[in-house]
Write an enzyme that holds these catalytic residues in place. Structure first.
Site, PDB file in Angstrom:
ATOM      1  N   ASP A 271       0.882  -1.058  -0.140  1.00 17.28           N
ATOM      2  CA  ASP A 271      -0.011  -0.100   0.119  1.00 17.28           C
ATOM      3  C   ASP A 271       0.858   1.308  -0.128  1.00 17.28           C
ATOM      4  OD1 ASP A 271      -2.597  -1.733   0.145  1.00 17.28           O
ATOM      5  OD2 ASP A 271      -2.315  -1.510   2.214  1.00 17.28           O
TER       6      ASP A 271
ATOM      7  N   LYS B 110       1.590   2.324  -5.202  1.00 14.92           N
ATOM      8  CA  LYS B 110       2.319   1.812  -6.264  1.00 14.92           C
ATOM      9  C   LYS B 110       1.344   1.898  -7.484  1.00 14.92           C
ATOM     10  CE  LYS B 110       2.348  -2.434  -4.411  1.00 14.92           C
ATOM     11  NZ  LYS B 110       1.768  -2.000  -3.088  1.00 14.92           N
TER      12      LYS B 110
ATOM     13  N   ASN C 289      -5.714 -10.037  -3.526  1.00 15.97           N
ATOM     14  CA  ASN C 289      -5.173  -9.513  -2.352  1.00 15.97           C
ATOM     15  C   ASN C 289      -4.983  -8.148  -2.442  1.00 15.97           C
ATOM     16  OD1 ASN C 289      -2.942 -10.681  -3.557  1.00 15.97           O
ATOM     17  ND2 ASN C 289      -1.896 -11.175  -2.084  1.00 15.97           N
TER      18      ASN C 289
ATOM     19  N   GLY D 180      -4.561  -4.455  -3.696  1.00 11.95           N
ATOM     20  CA  GLY D 180      -5.565  -2.902  -3.932  1.00 11.95           C
ATOM     21  C   GLY D 180      -5.139  -1.982  -4.490  1.00 11.95           C
ATOM     22  N   HIS D 181      -4.784  -1.690  -5.762  1.00  8.93           N
ATOM     23  CA  HIS D 181      -4.162  -0.328  -6.184  1.00  8.93           C
ATOM     24  C   HIS D 181      -5.181   0.591  -6.360  1.00  8.93           C
ATOM     25  CE1 HIS D 181      -0.453  -3.431  -7.166  1.00  8.93           C
ATOM     26  NE2 HIS D 181      -1.070  -3.577  -5.987  1.00  8.93           N
ATOM     27  N   THR D 182      -4.941   1.860  -5.809  1.00 11.71           N
ATOM     28  CA  THR D 182      -5.854   2.974  -6.124  1.00 11.71           C
ATOM     29  C   THR D 182      -5.180   4.035  -7.267  1.00 11.71           C
ATOM     30  OG1 THR D 182      -6.278   2.619  -3.739  1.00 11.71           O
ATOM     31  CG2 THR D 182      -7.236   4.601  -4.904  1.00 11.71           C
TER      32      THR D 182
ATOM     33  N   THR E  40      -5.902 -11.492   3.547  1.00 11.63           N
ATOM     34  CA  THR E  40      -7.187 -10.909   3.030  1.00 11.63           C
ATOM     35  C   THR E  40      -8.066 -11.907   2.709  1.00 11.63           C
ATOM     36  OG1 THR E  40      -6.039 -11.415   1.013  1.00 11.63           O
ATOM     37  CG2 THR E  40      -5.701  -9.186   1.873  1.00 11.63           C
TER      38      THR E  40
ATOM     39  N   ARG F 165       2.458 -29.142  -6.692  1.00  7.97           N
ATOM     40  CA  ARG F 165       2.036 -29.617  -8.280  1.00  7.97           C
ATOM     41  C   ARG F 165       0.863 -30.195  -8.229  1.00  7.97           C
ATOM     42  NH1 ARG F 165       7.343 -32.635  -7.476  1.00  7.97           N
ATOM     43  NH2 ARG F 165       6.554 -32.575  -5.440  1.00  7.97           N
TER      44      ARG F 165
ATOM     45  N   GLN G  25       2.037  -5.989  -3.272  1.00 12.05           N
ATOM     46  CA  GLN G  25       2.482  -5.974  -1.996  1.00 12.05           C
ATOM     47  C   GLN G  25       3.657  -5.352  -1.815  1.00 12.05           C
ATOM     48  OE1 GLN G  25       1.231  -9.357  -3.419  1.00 12.05           O
ATOM     49  NE2 GLN G  25      -0.760  -8.345  -2.971  1.00 12.05           N
TER      50      GLN G  25
ATOM     51  N   THR H  92       2.898 -12.507   2.420  1.00 13.07           N
ATOM     52  CA  THR H  92       2.042 -13.094   1.523  1.00 13.07           C
ATOM     53  C   THR H  92       2.749 -14.261   1.213  1.00 13.07           C
ATOM     54  OG1 THR H  92       0.342 -12.650  -0.200  1.00 13.07           O
ATOM     55  CG2 THR H  92       2.807 -11.577  -0.518  1.00 13.07           C
TER      56      THR H  92
ATOM     57  N   THR I 204      -8.571  -3.053  -0.263  1.00  8.90           N
ATOM     58  CA  THR I 204      -9.130  -4.537  -0.575  1.00  8.90           C
ATOM     59  C   THR I 204     -10.078  -4.842   0.434  1.00  8.90           C
ATOM     60  OG1 THR I 204      -7.190  -5.135  -1.923  1.00  8.90           O
ATOM     61  CG2 THR I 204      -8.477  -6.792  -0.991  1.00  8.90           C
TER      62      THR I 204
ATOM     63  N   GLY J 177     -10.576  -2.856   3.390  1.00  9.42           N
ATOM     64  CA  GLY J 177     -11.251  -1.730   4.236  1.00  9.42           C
ATOM     65  C   GLY J 177     -10.783  -1.641   5.970  1.00  9.42           C
TER      66      GLY J 177
ATOM     67  N   ARG K  73      -5.345   0.683   8.490  1.00  9.98           N
ATOM     68  CA  ARG K  73      -4.054   0.319   8.414  1.00  9.98           C
ATOM     69  C   ARG K  73      -3.253   0.664   9.731  1.00  9.98           C
ATOM     70  NH1 ARG K  73      -3.698   2.676   2.461  1.00  9.98           N
ATOM     71  NH2 ARG K  73      -4.621   0.920   1.220  1.00  9.98           N
TER      72      ARG K  73
HETATM   73  P1  GDP Z   1      -0.740   0.489  -3.579  1.00 13.37           P
HETATM   74  O1  GDP Z   1      -1.322  -0.752  -3.163  1.00 13.37           O
HETATM   75  O2  GDP Z   1       0.722   0.618  -3.114  1.00 13.37           O
HETATM   76  O3  GDP Z   1      -1.282   0.775  -4.937  1.00 13.37           O
HETATM   77  O4  GDP Z   1      -1.577   1.486  -2.454  1.00 13.37           O
HETATM   78  P2  GDP Z   1      -3.074   1.619  -2.161  1.00 13.37           P
HETATM   79  O5  GDP Z   1      -3.924   2.207  -3.275  1.00 13.37           O
HETATM   80  O6  GDP Z   1      -3.511   0.667  -1.624  1.00 13.37           O
HETATM   81  O7  GDP Z   1      -2.990   2.807  -0.957  1.00 13.37           O
HETATM   82  C1  GDP Z   1      -2.243   3.937  -1.273  1.00 13.37           C
HETATM   83  C2  GDP Z   1      -3.524   5.098  -0.893  1.00 13.37           C
HETATM   84  O8  GDP Z   1      -2.695   6.368  -0.796  1.00 13.37           O
HETATM   85  C3  GDP Z   1      -4.279   5.428  -1.667  1.00 13.37           C
HETATM   86  O9  GDP Z   1      -5.488   5.841  -1.191  1.00 13.37           O
HETATM   87  C4  GDP Z   1      -3.884   6.509  -2.701  1.00 13.37           C
HETATM   88  O10 GDP Z   1      -4.814   7.198  -3.394  1.00 13.37           O
HETATM   89  C5  GDP Z   1      -3.177   7.183  -1.771  1.00 13.37           C
HETATM   90  N1  GDP Z   1      -2.113   8.182  -2.357  1.00 13.37           N
HETATM   91  C6  GDP Z   1      -1.032   7.691  -3.143  1.00 13.37           C
HETATM   92  N2  GDP Z   1      -0.272   8.833  -3.090  1.00 13.37           N
HETATM   93  C7  GDP Z   1      -0.698   9.707  -2.451  1.00 13.37           C
HETATM   94  C8  GDP Z   1      -0.218  11.030  -1.993  1.00 13.37           C
HETATM   95  O11 GDP Z   1       0.821  11.429  -2.422  1.00 13.37           O
HETATM   96  N3  GDP Z   1      -0.898  11.641  -1.200  1.00 13.37           N
HETATM   97  C9  GDP Z   1      -2.037  11.416  -0.872  1.00 13.37           C
HETATM   98  N4  GDP Z   1      -2.770  11.978  -0.161  1.00 13.37           N
HETATM   99  N5  GDP Z   1      -2.667  10.109  -1.089  1.00 13.37           N
HETATM  100  C10 GDP Z   1      -2.065   9.188  -1.773  1.00 13.37           C
HETATM  101  P1  IMO Z   2      -1.081  -4.095  -2.250  1.00 17.14           P
HETATM  102  O1  IMO Z   2      -0.557  -4.459  -3.610  1.00 17.14           O
HETATM  103  C1  IMO Z   2      -0.928  -4.441   2.102  1.00 17.14           C
HETATM  104  C2  IMO Z   2      -1.205  -8.451   3.485  1.00 17.14           C
HETATM  105  C3  IMO Z   2      -2.265  -9.155   4.310  1.00 17.14           C
HETATM  106  C4  IMO Z   2      -1.540  -9.887   5.420  1.00 17.14           C
HETATM  107  C5  IMO Z   2      -0.515 -10.498   4.456  1.00 17.14           C
HETATM  108  C6  IMO Z   2      -0.951 -11.933   3.952  1.00 17.14           C
HETATM  109  O2  IMO Z   2      -2.408  -3.197  -2.380  1.00 17.14           O
HETATM  110  O3  IMO Z   2       0.060  -3.239  -1.538  1.00 17.14           O
HETATM  111  P2  IMO Z   2      -2.677 -12.619   1.848  1.00 17.14           P
HETATM  112  O4  IMO Z   2      -3.926 -12.675   1.691  1.00 17.14           O
HETATM  113  O5  IMO Z   2      -1.933 -12.191   0.997  1.00 17.14           O
HETATM  114  O6  IMO Z   2      -2.170 -14.174   2.365  1.00 17.14           O
HETATM  115  O7  IMO Z   2      -2.157 -11.870   3.174  1.00 17.14           O
HETATM  116  O8  IMO Z   2      -0.129  -9.748   3.616  1.00 17.14           O
HETATM  117  N1  IMO Z   2      -1.388  -7.901   2.060  1.00 17.14           N
HETATM  118  C7  IMO Z   2      -1.150  -6.684   1.758  1.00 17.14           C
HETATM  119  N2  IMO Z   2      -0.978  -5.549   2.528  1.00 17.14           N
HETATM  120  N3  IMO Z   2      -0.972  -4.413   0.645  1.00 17.14           N
HETATM  121  C8  IMO Z   2      -1.382  -5.346  -0.050  1.00 17.14           C
HETATM  122  O9  IMO Z   2      -1.336  -5.468  -1.431  1.00 17.14           O
HETATM  123  C9  IMO Z   2      -1.273  -6.602   0.560  1.00 17.14           C
HETATM  124  N4  IMO Z   2      -1.633  -8.114  -0.143  1.00 17.14           N
HETATM  125  C10 IMO Z   2      -1.576  -8.882   1.239  1.00 17.14           C
HETATM  126  O10 IMO Z   2      -2.804  -7.837   4.905  1.00 17.14           O
HETATM  127  O11 IMO Z   2      -1.069  -9.247   6.547  1.00 17.14           O
HETATM  128 MG    MG Z   3      -2.930  -1.325  -1.648  1.00 14.03          MG
END
Ligand code: GDP
Ligand code: IMO
Ligand code: MG
Length: 422
Positions: free
Chosen positions: A13, A16, A38, A40-42, A129, A143, A223, A238, A298, A300, A303
């Protein structure tokens, strides 16, 4: 742009999705190489929010090809839902999405086993997740996995699914859980297989041809480094290689074709799920949650938050070979008077400048702090390095030096344009 691997340098999170969206402007192809839904990329485009789970974030640019590589585990029903969601929002998917024939499937018994194992662990749970990721990769290694190439071949899929459900129902019964109906799973998965079939191809050959014609490929890590199966805080990880090497094995693109590794990190630290987080801190947690930030994309879940941990990011530079770093969420620190950074760990008289492998040692680690004055000015509207407050620049230069990589991107807001390229 050349071939670039983008990885999370912390616990996931890191932002990315946002950075991928920015970098995709100069990429021809974006590839997911590990993990499953698992992730969640915003991505925000204007006020419109998109959350991608299996489909590369590059899909939001109409001229970019997106590949789900062999290293990903695919929940076909989840993927069809994601495709439909994007189509409804007017995103072009047909012709832009390519799914590897050899990616493994997540099946309903994986999800059920994930939940059952977590229950059994009680207070020692991983905090997964519950998307079935661990059991799906477990079957791949044992396998006994089922792959996309099987799903799209009805004559092959049916007997193999039947045998797997028979075995897994015995395991589910032992957990006291309800057995699965073969007929229902077959019908649901066959329907999803029919929908996905037009997207399925030999992505290894496709990517090789792209490399040969000089295409620029961006590898979208999911991740983060400390959730890596080998290099993370095992067992609180993970089940895939989230570090840079996973981009090669998960796509079939060889290491000598890669040109650059970008590490994405927040200006502070977060983790969702259980496991050690040495710089965890209530003050910054309350501050960020109070701003409505840092709730999982992913699941809710809130964190866990802490100060920037440069022991961790330096370790991430080591295991990923990070050349350039992108620091996100700098604006999250705008109101602070003092900002702490962890520059080392201490357990009794022993000091560490890397992450100790023994998790029982890691949980005892006390951070050694450096303090930086806050800039106490909003940064969200800043668009150039020079216009950032001097104290923000000092902080960013310091964390780059401590992390051992070149500062290349600073993000001050979730939207595309809220980005400073150095
Ligand atoms: P990812 O899994 O690495 O793609 O990250 P997530 O999307 O799960 O979480 C990152 C959160 O930070 C999301 O809500 C993004 O919209 C937000 N975000 C990313 N960069 C910035 C930033 O520079 N400032 C703010 N305020 N939010 C950001
Ligand atoms: P993105 O790509 C943050 C965490 C879970 C748990 C551990 C194992 O959005 O950064 P899993 O379901 O993979 O077996 O869970 O990994 N986890 C993440 N935490 N961002 C993620 O993906 C994650 N994917 C899995 O919360 O601690
Ligand atoms: Mg994420």
């Amino acid at each position: 742009m050349a071939n670039t691997i983008l990885v999370g340098a912390q616990w996931g999170d890191e932002g990315k999705g946002k950075i991928i969206d920015v970098l995709t402007e100069s990429a021809d192809i974006v590839v997911r190489t590990q993990g499953g839904n698992n992730a969640g990329h915003t991505v925000y485009i204007g006020k419109q929010k998109y959350v991608l789970h299996l489909i590369p974030s590059g899909i939001l640019r109409p001229d970019t090809q997106c590949v789900i590589g062999n290293g990903v585990v695919i929940d076909p029903i989840g993927l069809v839902g994601e495709i439909d969601g994007l189509l409804k929002m007017g995103v072009k998917v047909n012709g832009n999405l390519f799914i590897s024939e050899t990616a493994h499937l997540v099946l309903p018994y994986h999800r059920e086993l994930d939940a059952q194992r977590e229950n059994l662990k009680g207070k020692n749970k991983i905090g997964t997740t519950k998307r079935g990721i661990g059991p799906a990769y477990g079957d791949k290694a044992a396998r006994v996995g089922i792959r996309v190439i099987d799903l799209i071949n009805p004559a092959r899929f049916e007997p193999v699914l039947k045998a797997r459900i028979k075995e897994n129902n015995e395991v589910l019964k032992a957990f006291g859980a309800k057995p699965l109906s073969f007929k229902k799973v077959l019908a649901d998965y066959r329907a999803a297989g029919d929908r996905l079939q037009p997207f399925v191809t030999n992505t290894v050959v496709m990517l090789d041809q792209a490399c040969r014609r000089g295409a620029d490929i961006l590898f979208e890590g999911a991740q983060g480094t400390f959730l890596d199966l080998d290099h993370g805080t095992y067992p609180y990880v993970t089940s895939s290689n989230t570090t840079a090497g996973g981009a090669c094995t998960g796509s079939g693109v060889a290491p000598n074709r890669m040109d650059c590794v970008v590490g994405v990190m927040k200006a502070y630290t977060t983790r969702v799920g259980e496991g050690p987080l040495p710089t965890e801190n209530a003050e910054i947690s309350d501050l960020l949650h109070g701003m409505g930030r840092e709730f999982g994309a992913t699941t809710g879940r809130a964190r866990r938050c802490g100060w920037f941990d440069s022991v961790a990011t330096r370790h991430a530079t080591m295991v990923n070979g990070i050349d350039q770093m992108a620091v996100t969420n700098v604006d999250g620190l705008d109101t602070l008077e003092t900002i702490k950074v962890c520059i080392g760990y201490r357990v009794g008289d022993t000091k560490y400048d890397y992450i100790p492998n023994d998790i029982e040692v890691l949980v005892q680690c006390e951070p050694i702090w450096a303090e930086f004055p806050g800039w106490r000015t909003p940064t969200q509207d800043v668009r150039s390095w020079k216009k950032l407050p001097v104290k923000a620049r000092s902080y960013l230069n310091a964390i780059a030096e401590l992390s051992g990589a070149e500062l290349a991107i600073v993000s001050v807001g979730p939207a595309r344009e809220e980005t400073i390229l150095l």
